[in-house]
Design a protein around this motif. Sequence first.
Motif, PDB file in Angstrom:
ATOM      1  N   LYS A   1       0.852  -1.182   0.000  1.00  0.00           N
ATOM      2  CA  LYS A   1       0.000   0.000   0.000  1.00  0.00           C
ATOM      3  C   LYS A   1       0.892   1.238   0.000  1.00  0.00           C
ATOM      4  O   LYS A   1       1.939   1.251   0.644  1.00  0.00           O
ATOM      5  CB  LYS A   1      -0.889   0.027   1.241  1.00  0.00           C
ATOM      6  N   ASN A   2       0.457   2.271  -0.686  1.00  0.00           N
ATOM      7  CA  ASN A   2       1.227   3.523  -0.717  1.00  0.00           C
ATOM      8  C   ASN A   2       1.436   4.089   0.682  1.00  0.00           C
ATOM      9  O   ASN A   2       2.457   4.708   0.955  1.00  0.00           O
ATOM     10  CB  ASN A   2       0.536   4.553  -1.604  1.00  0.00           C
ATOM     11  N   GLU A   3       0.490   3.870   1.571  1.00  0.00           N
ATOM     12  CA  GLU A   3       0.596   4.377   2.939  1.00  0.00           C
ATOM     13  C   GLU A   3       1.744   3.726   3.711  1.00  0.00           C
ATOM     14  O   GLU A   3       2.206   4.268   4.713  1.00  0.00           O
ATOM     15  CB  GLU A   3      -0.716   4.147   3.713  1.00  0.00           C
ATOM     16  N   ASP A   4       2.174   2.543   3.274  1.00  0.00           N
ATOM     17  CA  ASP A   4       3.275   1.837   3.946  1.00  0.00           C
ATOM     18  C   ASP A   4       4.628   2.466   3.647  1.00  0.00           C
ATOM     19  O   ASP A   4       5.591   2.231   4.369  1.00  0.00           O
ATOM     20  CB  ASP A   4       3.305   0.366   3.532  1.00  0.00           C
ATOM     21  N   VAL A   5       4.715   3.238   2.581  1.00  0.00           N
ATOM     22  CA  VAL A   5       5.989   3.837   2.167  1.00  0.00           C
ATOM     23  C   VAL A   5       6.257   5.085   3.014  1.00  0.00           C
ATOM     24  O   VAL A   5       5.457   6.016   3.020  1.00  0.00           O
ATOM     25  CB  VAL A   5       5.965   4.205   0.667  1.00  0.00           C
ATOM     26  N   VAL A   6       7.395   5.090   3.711  1.00  0.00           N
ATOM     27  CA  VAL A   6       7.760   6.263   4.501  1.00  0.00           C
ATOM     28  C   VAL A   6       9.111   6.845   4.078  1.00  0.00           C
ATOM     29  O   VAL A   6       9.495   7.912   4.537  1.00  0.00           O
ATOM     30  CB  VAL A   6       7.786   5.973   6.023  1.00  0.00           C
ATOM     31  N   ARG A   7       9.806   6.130   3.204  1.00  0.00           N
ATOM     32  CA  ARG A   7      11.106   6.629   2.736  1.00  0.00           C
ATOM     33  C   ARG A   7      11.439   5.939   1.434  1.00  0.00           C
ATOM     34  O   ARG A   7      11.154   4.758   1.252  1.00  0.00           O
ATOM     35  CB  ARG A   7      12.176   6.314   3.779  1.00  0.00           C
ATOM     36  N   PHE A   8      12.032   6.706   0.506  1.00  0.00           N
ATOM     37  CA  PHE A   8      12.573   6.079  -0.698  1.00  0.00           C
ATOM     38  C   PHE A   8      13.873   6.754  -1.090  1.00  0.00           C
ATOM     39  O   PHE A   8      14.105   7.923  -0.787  1.00  0.00           O
ATOM     40  CB  PHE A   8      11.563   6.028  -1.853  1.00  0.00           C
ATOM     41  N   VAL A   9      14.724   5.957  -1.730  1.00  0.00           N
ATOM     42  CA  VAL A   9      16.054   6.398  -2.131  1.00  0.00           C
ATOM     43  C   VAL A   9      16.203   6.142  -3.623  1.00  0.00           C
ATOM     44  O   VAL A   9      15.851   5.065  -4.120  1.00  0.00           O
ATOM     45  CB  VAL A   9      17.152   5.632  -1.352  1.00  0.00           C
ATOM     46  N   ILE A  10      16.726   7.153  -4.327  1.00  0.00           N
ATOM     47  CA  ILE A  10      17.031   7.030  -5.749  1.00  0.00           C
ATOM     48  C   ILE A  10      18.523   7.279  -5.911  1.00  0.00           C
ATOM     49  O   ILE A  10      19.033   8.303  -5.451  1.00  0.00           O
ATOM     50  CB  ILE A  10      16.228   8.037  -6.595  1.00  0.00           C
ATOM     51  N   LYS A  11      19.212   6.331  -6.539  1.00  0.00           N
ATOM     52  CA  LYS A  11      20.654   6.444  -6.755  1.00  0.00           C
ATOM     53  C   LYS A  11      20.943   6.389  -8.242  1.00  0.00           C
ATOM     54  O   LYS A  11      20.365   5.576  -8.960  1.00  0.00           O
ATOM     55  CB  LYS A  11      21.404   5.300  -6.067  1.00  0.00           C
TER      56      LYS A  11
ATOM     57  N   GLN B   1      15.047   2.232  -4.083  1.00  0.00           N
ATOM     58  CA  GLN B   1      14.823   1.463  -2.868  1.00  0.00           C
ATOM     59  C   GLN B   1      13.684   2.131  -2.107  1.00  0.00           C
ATOM     60  O   GLN B   1      13.683   3.355  -1.941  1.00  0.00           O
ATOM     61  CB  GLN B   1      16.072   1.443  -1.992  1.00  0.00           C
ATOM     62  N   VAL B   2      12.731   1.335  -1.641  1.00  0.00           N
ATOM     63  CA  VAL B   2      11.571   1.851  -0.918  1.00  0.00           C
ATOM     64  C   VAL B   2      11.504   1.147   0.432  1.00  0.00           C
ATOM     65  O   VAL B   2      11.668  -0.075   0.511  1.00  0.00           O
ATOM     66  CB  VAL B   2      10.270   1.611  -1.729  1.00  0.00           C
ATOM     67  N   PHE B   3      11.251   1.948   1.500  1.00  0.00           N
ATOM     68  CA  PHE B   3      11.274   1.426   2.861  1.00  0.00           C
ATOM     69  C   PHE B   3       9.970   1.722   3.586  1.00  0.00           C
ATOM     70  O   PHE B   3       9.298   2.706   3.298  1.00  0.00           O
ATOM     71  CB  PHE B   3      12.426   2.074   3.647  1.00  0.00           C
ATOM     72  N   ASP B   4       9.666   0.881   4.588  1.00  0.00           N
ATOM     73  CA  ASP B   4       8.495   1.120   5.427  1.00  0.00           C
ATOM     74  C   ASP B   4       8.902   1.784   6.732  1.00  0.00           C
ATOM     75  O   ASP B   4      10.075   2.122   6.930  1.00  0.00           O
ATOM     76  CB  ASP B   4       7.720  -0.186   5.671  1.00  0.00           C
TER      77      ASP B   4
ATOM     78  N   ASP C   1      11.868   0.560   8.682  1.00  0.00           N
ATOM     79  CA  ASP C   1      13.079   0.582   7.865  1.00  0.00           C
ATOM     80  C   ASP C   1      13.342  -0.749   7.151  1.00  0.00           C
ATOM     81  O   ASP C   1      14.475  -1.075   6.818  1.00  0.00           O
ATOM     82  CB  ASP C   1      14.303   1.002   8.691  1.00  0.00           C
ATOM     83  N   ASN C   2      12.273  -1.508   6.915  1.00  0.00           N
ATOM     84  CA  ASN C   2      12.375  -2.713   6.095  1.00  0.00           C
ATOM     85  C   ASN C   2      12.304  -2.308   4.632  1.00  0.00           C
ATOM     86  O   ASN C   2      11.459  -1.502   4.251  1.00  0.00           O
ATOM     87  CB  ASN C   2      11.230  -3.681   6.399  1.00  0.00           C
ATOM     88  N   MET C   3      13.192  -2.882   3.830  1.00  0.00           N
ATOM     89  CA  MET C   3      13.179  -2.572   2.402  1.00  0.00           C
ATOM     90  C   MET C   3      12.014  -3.303   1.743  1.00  0.00           C
ATOM     91  O   MET C   3      11.928  -4.526   1.802  1.00  0.00           O
ATOM     92  CB  MET C   3      14.492  -2.965   1.738  1.00  0.00           C
ATOM     93  N   LEU C   4      11.107  -2.547   1.142  1.00  0.00           N
ATOM     94  CA  LEU C   4       9.939  -3.120   0.481  1.00  0.00           C
ATOM     95  C   LEU C   4      10.257  -3.545  -0.943  1.00  0.00           C
ATOM     96  O   LEU C   4       9.797  -4.592  -1.396  1.00  0.00           O
ATOM     97  CB  LEU C   4       8.784  -2.117   0.495  1.00  0.00           C
ATOM     98  N   ILE C   5      10.997  -2.703  -1.673  1.00  0.00           N
ATOM     99  CA  ILE C   5      11.440  -3.059  -3.027  1.00  0.00           C
ATOM    100  C   ILE C   5      12.831  -2.491  -3.261  1.00  0.00           C
ATOM    101  O   ILE C   5      13.231  -1.500  -2.653  1.00  0.00           O
ATOM    102  CB  ILE C   5      10.475  -2.567  -4.135  1.00  0.00           C
ATOM    103  N   HIS C   6      13.553  -3.129  -4.159  1.00  0.00           N
ATOM    104  CA  HIS C   6      14.893  -2.685  -4.571  1.00  0.00           C
ATOM    105  C   HIS C   6      15.054  -3.069  -6.044  1.00  0.00           C
ATOM    106  O   HIS C   6      15.276  -4.235  -6.372  1.00  0.00           O
ATOM    107  CB  HIS C   6      15.951  -3.371  -3.708  1.00  0.00           C
ATOM    108  N   TYR C   7      14.890  -2.084  -6.923  1.00  0.00           N
ATOM    109  CA  TYR C   7      14.938  -2.318  -8.367  1.00  0.00           C
ATOM    110  C   TYR C   7      15.977  -1.426  -9.019  1.00  0.00           C
ATOM    111  O   TYR C   7      16.297  -0.350  -8.513  1.00  0.00           O
ATOM    112  CB  TYR C   7      13.576  -2.038  -9.021  1.00  0.00           C
ATOM    113  N   ILE C   8      16.442  -1.880 -10.169  1.00  0.00           N
ATOM    114  CA  ILE C   8      17.356  -1.100 -11.001  1.00  0.00           C
ATOM    115  C   ILE C   8      16.660  -0.882 -12.339  1.00  0.00           C
ATOM    116  O   ILE C   8      16.217  -1.835 -12.979  1.00  0.00           O
ATOM    117  CB  ILE C   8      18.695  -1.826 -11.189  1.00  0.00           C
ATOM    118  N   PHE C   9      16.554   0.383 -12.733  1.00  0.00           N
ATOM    119  CA  PHE C   9      15.871   0.759 -13.966  1.00  0.00           C
ATOM    120  C   PHE C   9      16.889   1.175 -15.015  1.00  0.00           C
ATOM    121  O   PHE C   9      17.880   1.830 -14.699  1.00  0.00           O
ATOM    122  CB  PHE C   9      14.910   1.930 -13.715  1.00  0.00           C
TER     123      PHE C   9
END
Length: 190
Positions: free
Chosen positions: A40-50, A117-120, A123-131
């Motif tokens: 759920k979008n509400e679960d996302v509290v932090r995201f990182v773009i590298k 990287q998206v975290f709840d 601080d659990n990583m919900l997704i980690h993708y490379i685009f």
Amino acid sequence: MTSSLRIPLGVLLVLSVFYLINQQQQKSHSISGEKIFHGKNEDVVRFVIKENDKELEIVSMDTTWKITGSDSLVIKENQLDNFFDRVLSVKKDVLQSDNPEKWEKFGIGDSIGRILQVFDKNDNMLIHYIFGRSSTDYQHNYVREANSNEVYRTNDNVYFLLNSRPTYWGNKPTPPTPDEVETNDDTPSD
């Protein structure tokens, strides 16, 4: 049944069989796609773009979002909406390769792709993708889960939405207008 009627009926029967076989084959080629984010979008509290040597972190604090290290910028709501509506909703639709030697071709190597990287809240990583960006298809891009060799084409181009520049995500706050300053000066002080 006369022989003149048998031939057209036989041809009609053969054509009907070919039609049904063709319909079954086309159904097997349909693309359904799987979303990269199932939460759920509400679960996302932090995201990182590298990207290359740049890193951007955006954190939810109470009801507002902040760019870490850029306290002077105010988040652009439309960029945040695009992140939740398009990036987290993008689907992996066609498997392109599972060969790590081809990662460079798809732009999804660890050193050349854009990492998300998206975290709840724990601080659990919900997704980690490379685009990665396609050099020929501007309607799609490529994505690979960090712990997987499988490279997929996406159903939408979201590569440009994964920008690591703070000014892409935020604006400097607008200074108050002279009328607003005057209004504040007119309030009585104790």
